[in-house]
Design an enzyme around this catalytic site. Structure first.
Site, PDB file in Angstrom:
ATOM      1  N   HIS A  62       3.183   2.887  12.731  1.00 54.44           N
ATOM      2  CA  HIS A  62       2.206   3.968  12.958  1.00 54.44           C
ATOM      3  C   HIS A  62       2.736   5.066  13.879  1.00 54.44           C
ATOM      4  O   HIS A  62       1.948   5.756  14.526  1.00 54.44           O
ATOM      5  CB  HIS A  62       0.890   3.422  13.533  1.00 54.44           C
ATOM      6  CG  HIS A  62       0.156   2.494  12.607  1.00 54.44           C
ATOM      7  ND1 HIS A  62      -1.098   2.004  12.897  1.00 54.44           N
ATOM      8  CD2 HIS A  62       0.488   1.974  11.391  1.00 54.44           C
ATOM      9  CE1 HIS A  62      -1.492   1.206  11.905  1.00 54.44           C
ATOM     10  NE2 HIS A  62      -0.547   1.175  10.983  1.00 54.44           N
ATOM     11  N   HIS A  89       0.834  -1.210   0.000  1.00 56.33           N
ATOM     12  CA  HIS A  89       0.000   0.000   0.000  1.00 56.33           C
ATOM     13  C   HIS A  89       0.859   1.246   0.000  1.00 56.33           C
ATOM     14  O   HIS A  89       1.915   1.298   0.630  1.00 56.33           O
ATOM     15  CB  HIS A  89      -1.034   0.003   1.131  1.00 56.33           C
ATOM     16  CG  HIS A  89      -0.490   0.061   2.515  1.00 56.33           C
ATOM     17  ND1 HIS A  89      -0.192   1.246   3.141  1.00 56.33           N
ATOM     18  CD2 HIS A  89      -0.203  -0.911   3.405  1.00 56.33           C
ATOM     19  CE1 HIS A  89       0.254   0.992   4.365  1.00 56.33           C
ATOM     20  NE2 HIS A  89       0.260  -0.307   4.555  1.00 56.33           N
ATOM     21  N   GLU A 103      -4.862   1.881   2.456  1.00 52.47           N
ATOM     22  CA  GLU A 103      -5.056   0.652   3.237  1.00 52.47           C
ATOM     23  C   GLU A 103      -5.405   1.004   4.672  1.00 52.47           C
ATOM     24  O   GLU A 103      -6.284   0.400   5.284  1.00 52.47           O
ATOM     25  CB  GLU A 103      -3.757  -0.181   3.189  1.00 52.47           C
ATOM     26  CG  GLU A 103      -3.862  -1.544   3.879  1.00 52.47           C
ATOM     27  CD  GLU A 103      -3.395  -1.539   5.333  1.00 52.47           C
ATOM     28  OE1 GLU A 103      -3.538  -2.570   6.008  1.00 52.47           O
ATOM     29  OE2 GLU A 103      -2.912  -0.484   5.805  1.00 52.47           O
ATOM     30  N   GLU A 104      -4.695   1.993   5.203  1.00 58.53           N
ATOM     31  CA  GLU A 104      -4.728   2.231   6.645  1.00 58.53           C
ATOM     32  C   GLU A 104      -6.089   2.648   7.192  1.00 58.53           C
ATOM     33  O   GLU A 104      -6.446   2.300   8.312  1.00 58.53           O
ATOM     34  CB  GLU A 104      -3.691   3.318   7.024  1.00 58.53           C
ATOM     35  CG  GLU A 104      -2.243   2.942   6.750  1.00 58.53           C
ATOM     36  CD  GLU A 104      -1.720   1.842   7.674  1.00 58.53           C
ATOM     37  OE1 GLU A 104      -2.493   1.312   8.486  1.00 58.53           O
ATOM     38  OE2 GLU A 104      -0.517   1.524   7.545  1.00 58.53           O
ATOM     39  N   ASP A 114       3.496  -6.248   3.448  1.00 58.80           N
ATOM     40  CA  ASP A 114       3.059  -5.139   4.306  1.00 58.80           C
ATOM     41  C   ASP A 114       3.421  -5.426   5.762  1.00 58.80           C
ATOM     42  O   ASP A 114       2.584  -5.412   6.645  1.00 58.80           O
ATOM     43  CB  ASP A 114       1.546  -4.933   4.147  1.00 58.80           C
ATOM     44  CG  ASP A 114       1.017  -3.767   4.972  1.00 58.80           C
ATOM     45  OD1 ASP A 114       1.841  -2.920   5.386  1.00 58.80           O
ATOM     46  OD2 ASP A 114      -0.197  -3.699   5.212  1.00 58.80           O
ATOM     47  N   ASP A 146       6.082   0.899   6.893  1.00 60.23           N
ATOM     48  CA  ASP A 146       4.651   0.694   6.639  1.00 60.23           C
ATOM     49  C   ASP A 146       4.141   1.777   5.696  1.00 60.23           C
ATOM     50  O   ASP A 146       3.652   2.788   6.156  1.00 60.23           O
ATOM     51  CB  ASP A 146       3.900   0.702   7.979  1.00 60.23           C
ATOM     52  CG  ASP A 146       2.457   0.295   7.853  1.00 60.23           C
ATOM     53  OD1 ASP A 146       2.066  -0.209   6.797  1.00 60.23           O
ATOM     54  OD2 ASP A 146       1.697   0.497   8.830  1.00 60.23           O
TER      55      ASP A 146
END
Lengths: 478, 478
Positions: free
Chosen positions: A432, A287, A333-334, A361, A299
């Site tokens: 994140h 992503h 995606e998130e 991922d 990520d």
């Protein structure tokens, strides 16, 4: 990345009529010829000597940076994806429109006001509403988990700030995440129904840095919408220590988060077109979006670099593979799998000809395990592929792969799935957070990932026969 | 903590008249009797079973938190120190007035504007002036070190933002710090003289977290005063990567730092009064202040906990030691050694009766080495003390100890110094950052420190004879 639950294999087959099970069989018995094995081994060994994957991560993180759904960074990442795909020699490079939600984090401030005033470091959870402009204050009620919160009486919580103090465990396979993340997703919905003013969670992460971990949360349709934020682990320790004193703990929270109108984004796609069966697709995904605090190196710039570089190397072989290798950089995606849903919808008619799909991922940790979700009859060829990966430290896994969050919407079409399980021991230190930056990526580890993906994707695209259709999971994703 | 340079031993003696050297000899030949050795060993072994040191760190970090010079936190820390000293059973507990500079960090923001816009994480260096209210913008000029900057022509720098990109090396003894820190202290002075608009430095730290390392900087008297800030290591990487593109890099810096009028602070002192020679002092020091971003757990709540707990345990022996053990929680070590200077001035007449002084100011890493700066004639008793520490992993060191920054102002009185060298492998991951929090402290490691300090301080306070006077260092501190 996000992860859902593991699901048992074969259950659908055992519970279904025999005909349904037969229908899962491969179109032709798949196998790897000696030339396929030899070329795949060469792809593997050449990649281990060094690839361009790190440069792709460098470029995306340095020249674009944070790229959450709806942001200016996301817009730039699409341009970057198109340009980079073309530079790498992909064919049919295109952006396919995707509508995405647009949420802005805004400012975030938190202070313990009593008994011992201390500033704390926190971030809004993705999708949280903001607080009133001057912030809000309340007494802290600590609970060990969202499951415990569900048993608390509303009188204990009403008007207060709920603190969900659940610590994530470090595991090689990242399974501590699924065990801890429910408080992030559902905490605000549950606390809101009990009348709470706001919810704070201990970050879902394995580090002890003052870099909180954001991530998606959801309100219930029509339910209360209260602000939700994540404290870094040291700040959660501080809050817990003050609560442990037995004195009332007062807290002030200010979040400037807000929802904006939906925005236009895109999946970015490039292909190595197959020489014999171009309509049959081996899909390699990642992503393109990231959360806002970091530059999204692990990520998921790493995943995009791995699959782009793996496909590029296959495309540079003397002849193209029999089938098409399609690289998809999924949008958003998130914060809701927008790109994945748009892709599954747009290509509904083509999904039966997606003979394998996998998503990278999970950062840049080394691949140590190969899992699939394929028709059981094709497991022998999976075993052959696994043997190809053994020299680079990859063990055979199971047939219960989820394949990655962006593949969930393809589940109804029973697209066979590939999961190259990575060492995620450190992944949730950075996931994140503001700490998700280029320095967390090891170029040699990336190369090993490229080696595994290139060998596997090539074998799948070149082999005779296919993987049939995947057993239907009871609950998609893993 | 801060560190200055190592200095050679005996050089003063070699260069001096013979009479001066003789004058450094001890008053009486020091030695440890069997009962002293036995009691010191018991203090050591009991401490290894568990001490109250961690609770002291928890209390200071949780109930006070950040405590930079002149702040409300500093005021609370003095109350905390007096209360805690009394609770622990110290005698003559007192606060002795110290005037400290008062500087506030304010807001700090940084953005790379071109070629690829990115927000960066930075902190003002301690003592920096602020920028104009709306911030300032300029082109980046990168230099590898402040020493290189000194060779740059003013035309290359004028009106620009200098970026000193020097990376600190990780070493067990922390010696990478001294090798890198000059850019922090002098960068703004040097860049300002060349006409620069501001200076950015790569954080002086060994981590790769987005938690910048602040620390003291100084302008030259009458020289230009330009804003100075530290980028976290990942942000310094980002800036360097953009500079490496060869494109002009533009940067915006906003610092809300400001200097306020001097404030009143205090050294907090408590004693275990000696039973025979109360006027002879074994001084155990630490500093009570911290930088602003963290709660000062490793710098220097840990040190205060270690020496307070070590002295407390000596005070609870069936009889007090022959000499007085004085614990001094120094005010404002970080931003000018205010407490240390005030102490050395107030006690000038008493310093000749300070028979040993040491400061714990290097976090909670285990003690692995004992260094001193004592009259060479007393080195045999140092060897005896070192043997006492061998069972807990401490090696004999040298006679070139600095003893700690707060002991520098005592150098003219040639107070004998003790340095218990700690494992600082991780110390500079947290030092002067928001990450300096309680979770970085290991209770068992603290206990080992208490064991080493208690055994050593007891032996020094009880033994017959003393350490003479320290050889005069060419340059005080280490």
């Amino acid at each position: 990345m996000r992860r859902a639950l593991s699901v048992p294999l074969f259950s659908v087959c055992l519970l279904s009529a025999a005909g349904a099970c037969l229908a899962q069989g491969p179109a032709a018995s798949p196998s790897l010829s000696d030339p396929i094995r030899s070329t795949a081994a060469s792809l593997r060994d050449e990649a281990m000597k060094g690839t361009g994957a790190y440069e792709i991560v460098r470029s995306l993180t340095t020249e674009v940076g944070p790229r959450p759904a709806g942001s200016e960074g996301e817009r730039k990442s699409i341009e970057w994806g198109l340009r980079t795909m073309r530079e790498l020699g992909f064919t049919n490079v295109r952006a396919e429109a995707v509508t995405v939600p647009h949420w802005e984090p805004g400012n975030a401030e938190g202070q313990i006001l009593a008994p011992w005033p201390q500033p704390v470091v926190l971030l809004p959870l993705g999708g949280s509403v903001g607080t009133p402009e001057g912030g809000l204050e309340g007494e802290i009620v600590e609970v060990p988990s969202v499951e415990d919160l569900e048993k608390v009486s509303p009188e204990k919580v009403r008007g207060k700030i709920v603190f969900i103090n659940k610590r994530m465990e470090r595991k090689k396979d990242g399974s501590g995440y699924g065990a801890a993340v429910s408080g992030r997703g559902r905490g605000a919905a549950v606390a809101g129904k009990l009348g709470a003013a706001a919810v704070l969670i201990r970050s879902i992460g394995t580090d002890n840095n003052r870099t909180p971990h954001t991530g998606a949360m959801r309100y219930e349709e029509g339910g209360p919408r209260i602000p939700a934020a994540a404290l870094s682990n040291p700040d959660a320790d501080m809050l817990a220590a003050q609560v442990a004193s037995g004195k009332p703990v007062r807290f002030r929270l200010l979040l400037g988060s807000r929802h904006l109108p939906d925005a236009q984004s895109a999946n970015v796609i490039g292909e190595i077109v197959g020489r014999e069966k171009p309509e049959e697709i081996v899909l390699l995904g990642c992503h393109l979006d990231s959360w806002f605090p970091g530059t999204g190196a692990v990520d998921d710039a790493a995943g995009c670099a791995i699959v782009m570089e793996a496909a590029r190397r296959i495309g540079e072989l003397p002849q193209k593979p029999r089938r098409t290798i399609r690289v998809v950089l999924f949008a958003n995606e998130e914060f809701g799998l927008s790109g994945a849903r748009a892709y599954a919808e747009k290509y509904t008619a083509d999904l039966p000809r997606h003979i394998l799909a996998g998503e990278s991922d999970f950062g840049s940790g080394r691949v140590w395990r190969i899992d699939t979700r394929v028709a059981p009859e094709s497991l022998p060829v999976v075993g052959e592929i696994a043997k190809l990966l053994a020299p680079i430290g990859v063990e055979p896994g199971d047939n219960e792969a989820g394949g990655g969050a962006d593949l969930i919407p393809m589940a109804p079409a029973r697209v066979p799935l590939l999961g190259l399980g990575q060492d995620g021991t450190e992944y949730f230190d950075w996931h994140h957070t503001a700490n998700d930056t280029l320095d967390k990526v090891d170029p040699k580890d990336l190369d090993q990932n490229v080696a595994a993906w290139a060998a596997t994707a090539y074998a799948a695209a070149e082999m005779s026969g296919d993987f049939g259709r995947a057993p239907q999971p009871e609950q998609p994703g893993r």
